[in-house]
Design a protein around this motif. Structure first.
Motif, PDB file in Angstrom:
ATOM      1  N   ASP A 118     -76.968   9.124 -31.843  1.00  0.00           N
ATOM      2  CA  ASP A 118     -75.788   8.514 -31.226  1.00  0.00           C
ATOM      3  C   ASP A 118     -75.729   8.728 -29.716  1.00  0.00           C
ATOM      4  O   ASP A 118     -74.869   8.135 -29.045  1.00  0.00           O
ATOM      5  N   PHE A 121     -75.392   5.839 -27.215  1.00  0.00           N
ATOM      6  CA  PHE A 121     -74.086   5.192 -27.215  1.00  0.00           C
ATOM      7  C   PHE A 121     -73.088   5.921 -26.315  1.00  0.00           C
ATOM      8  O   PHE A 121     -72.116   5.325 -25.841  1.00  0.00           O
ATOM      9  N   SER A 122     -73.325   7.215 -26.103  1.00  0.00           N
ATOM     10  CA  SER A 122     -72.375   8.034 -25.349  1.00  0.00           C
ATOM     11  C   SER A 122     -72.713   8.113 -23.868  1.00  0.00           C
ATOM     12  O   SER A 122     -71.850   8.457 -23.066  1.00  0.00           O
ATOM     13  N   SER A 124     -74.009   6.470 -20.298  1.00  0.00           N
ATOM     14  CA  SER A 124     -74.123   5.210 -19.567  1.00  0.00           C
ATOM     15  C   SER A 124     -75.590   4.861 -19.357  1.00  0.00           C
ATOM     16  O   SER A 124     -76.410   5.741 -19.068  1.00  0.00           O
ATOM     17  N   VAL A 167     -82.171   3.116 -24.790  1.00  0.00           N
ATOM     18  CA  VAL A 167     -80.862   2.478 -24.970  1.00  0.00           C
ATOM     19  C   VAL A 167     -80.783   1.675 -26.262  1.00  0.00           C
ATOM     20  O   VAL A 167     -79.672   1.407 -26.757  1.00  0.00           O
ATOM     21  N   THR A 168     -81.914   1.267 -26.823  1.00  0.00           N
ATOM     22  CA  THR A 168     -81.894   0.469 -28.056  1.00  0.00           C
ATOM     23  C   THR A 168     -82.187   1.285 -29.309  1.00  0.00           C
ATOM     24  O   THR A 168     -82.137   0.745 -30.411  1.00  0.00           O
ATOM     25  N   PRO A 170     -80.530   3.555 -31.161  1.00  0.00           N
ATOM     26  CA  PRO A 170     -79.600   3.767 -32.280  1.00  0.00           C
ATOM     27  C   PRO A 170     -79.398   2.564 -33.189  1.00  0.00           C
ATOM     28  O   PRO A 170     -78.918   2.738 -34.318  1.00  0.00           O
ATOM     29  N   PHE A 171     -79.708   1.346 -32.757  1.00  0.00           N
ATOM     30  CA  PHE A 171     -79.282   0.159 -33.490  1.00  0.00           C
ATOM     31  C   PHE A 171     -79.884   0.081 -34.892  1.00  0.00           C
ATOM     32  O   PHE A 171     -79.182  -0.213 -35.863  1.00  0.00           O
ATOM     33  N   ARG A 174     -78.683   3.313 -37.018  1.00  0.00           N
ATOM     34  CA  ARG A 174     -77.268   3.296 -37.343  1.00  0.00           C
ATOM     35  C   ARG A 174     -76.905   2.196 -38.346  1.00  0.00           C
ATOM     36  O   ARG A 174     -75.904   2.295 -39.046  1.00  0.00           O
ATOM     37  N   CYS A 221     -81.192  -4.775 -32.022  1.00  0.00           N
ATOM     38  CA  CYS A 221     -82.121  -4.070 -31.142  1.00  0.00           C
ATOM     39  C   CYS A 221     -82.834  -5.046 -30.214  1.00  0.00           C
ATOM     40  O   CYS A 221     -82.974  -4.801 -29.012  1.00  0.00           O
ATOM     41  N   ARG A 224     -80.450  -6.446 -27.478  1.00  0.00           N
ATOM     42  CA  ARG A 224     -80.183  -5.449 -26.422  1.00  0.00           C
ATOM     43  C   ARG A 224     -81.427  -5.224 -25.575  1.00  0.00           C
ATOM     44  O   ARG A 224     -81.325  -5.058 -24.342  1.00  0.00           O
ATOM     45  N   GLU A 228     -80.969  -5.839 -21.610  1.00  0.00           N
ATOM     46  CA  GLU A 228     -80.626  -4.584 -20.945  1.00  0.00           C
ATOM     47  C   GLU A 228     -80.772  -4.707 -19.427  1.00  0.00           C
ATOM     48  O   GLU A 228     -81.754  -5.227 -18.909  1.00  0.00           O
TER      49      GLU A 228
END
Length: 297
Positions: A118, A121-122, A124, A167-168, A170-171, A174, A221, A224, A228
């Motif tokens: 996660d 997601f938290s 930036s 950045v991709t 977790p998709f 999750r 994914c 994004r 991005e």
């Protein structure tokens, strides 16, 4: 009719009237909610999307074609597709492994692994890009060693790939974790009891059961990865024709007051997103029963 029976009749009619009144109010509320939702979609989704395509074609097909086939634009398109082609399969493999471990096994550090999944997601995307610069930049922790071995990560394709993967990540995981947890381990245990190997159990039991969740994760994914901006902008250096992806190329064109060319490239990026959405909708329509069955499993 006696007066004694009148109160009972009035009492019997009261719930029915109340039910009709509540039903009427719910229809009004439903209409208002639908109207607000449609208004929001029109103002913040459909109108901007339509304006992109309108502005892209404002100067005619010839100008649109030149903007797309311009060497720097083609380089940005190739780089975007290359990054997505590497980042998405990587995240599929790692996401599947992480989801399988979390959903099917109990081990120490499980909560920590979920927190790591996660983490993107938290944080930036710009901050994550800066972290890679601090690690692999010329003045970063590994910078001197990379320079001594003639390896370049920041302001090069490897840095863009690392930032996109981060950045991709977790998709896929999750999307798979809650589905795998809802399925439990009964099917896998049955297959193992019947003599199937762990790998065969995974490919013939686990993977078919979660194929639709996996597909949704891949779509998210991929979308994004191609779109991005923040993390990639930090690590790429925006070297035109070398380290500019499609979103970065759109920004460069717009800042140079080349609005028509910027909207042309943006329309191509928006078109790729629409193709992804249409593909998802078509598959959902054709295989609705299979998707519902897998969700109920």
């Amino acid at each position: 009719m006696s007066d004694a029976s009148l109160p009972y009749q009035i009492e019997d009619l009261a719930p029915a009237r109340a039910a009709r009144r509540v039903k009427g109010e719910s229809r009004i509320v439903q209409f208002v909610l639908v109207a607000i939702s449609l208004l929001f979609l029109c103002l913040f989704l459909f109108l901007p999307l339509i304006s992109v395509f309108v502005e892209a074609g404002a100067r005619g097909w010839h100008a649109y074609r030149e903007a797309i086939l311009e060497p720097d634009a083609l380089a940005a398109i190739r780089l975007t597709l290359l990054i997505a082609a590497i980042a998405v399969p990587f995240n599929v493999i790692i996401g599947l492994a992480a989801a399988w471990a979390i959903a099917k096994f109990e081990f120490r550090g499980k909560s920590l692994l979920i927190s790591f999944i996660d983490l993107p997601f938290s944080v930036s995307p710009v901050i994550s890009g800066l972290v890679f610069v601090l690690l692999f930049g010329a003045q970063g922790y590994f910078g001197p060693w990379l320079a001594a071995n003639d390896l370049k990560i920041i302001f090069a394709v490897p840095g863009i790939l690392l930032a996109t993967i981060f950045v991709t990540f977790p998709f896929v995981a999750r999307e798979l974790i809650p589905h795998m947890q809802s399925l439990g381990s009964a099917d896998e245990e049955t297959a193992l009891t019947l003599g199937a190997s762990p790998w065969r159990t995974f490919f013939t039991v686990t993977l078919p059961n979660v194929k639709w969740s996996l597909f949704y994760g891949v779509l998210l994914c991929n979308a994004r990865a191609m779109g991005e901006f923040g993390a990639v902008a930090v690590v790429s250096g925006k070297i035109r024709g070398v380290t500019t992806t499609m979103p970065l190329h759109v920004e460069i064109l717009y800042n140079e007051y080349m609005g028509a060319a910027a909207f042309a490239v943006a329309s191509l990026l928006a078109g790729l997103a629409l193709v992804t959405l249409v593909l998802k909708s078509v598959l959902e329509w054709h295989f609705a029963d299979a998707i519902a069955a897998s969700r109920r499993h």
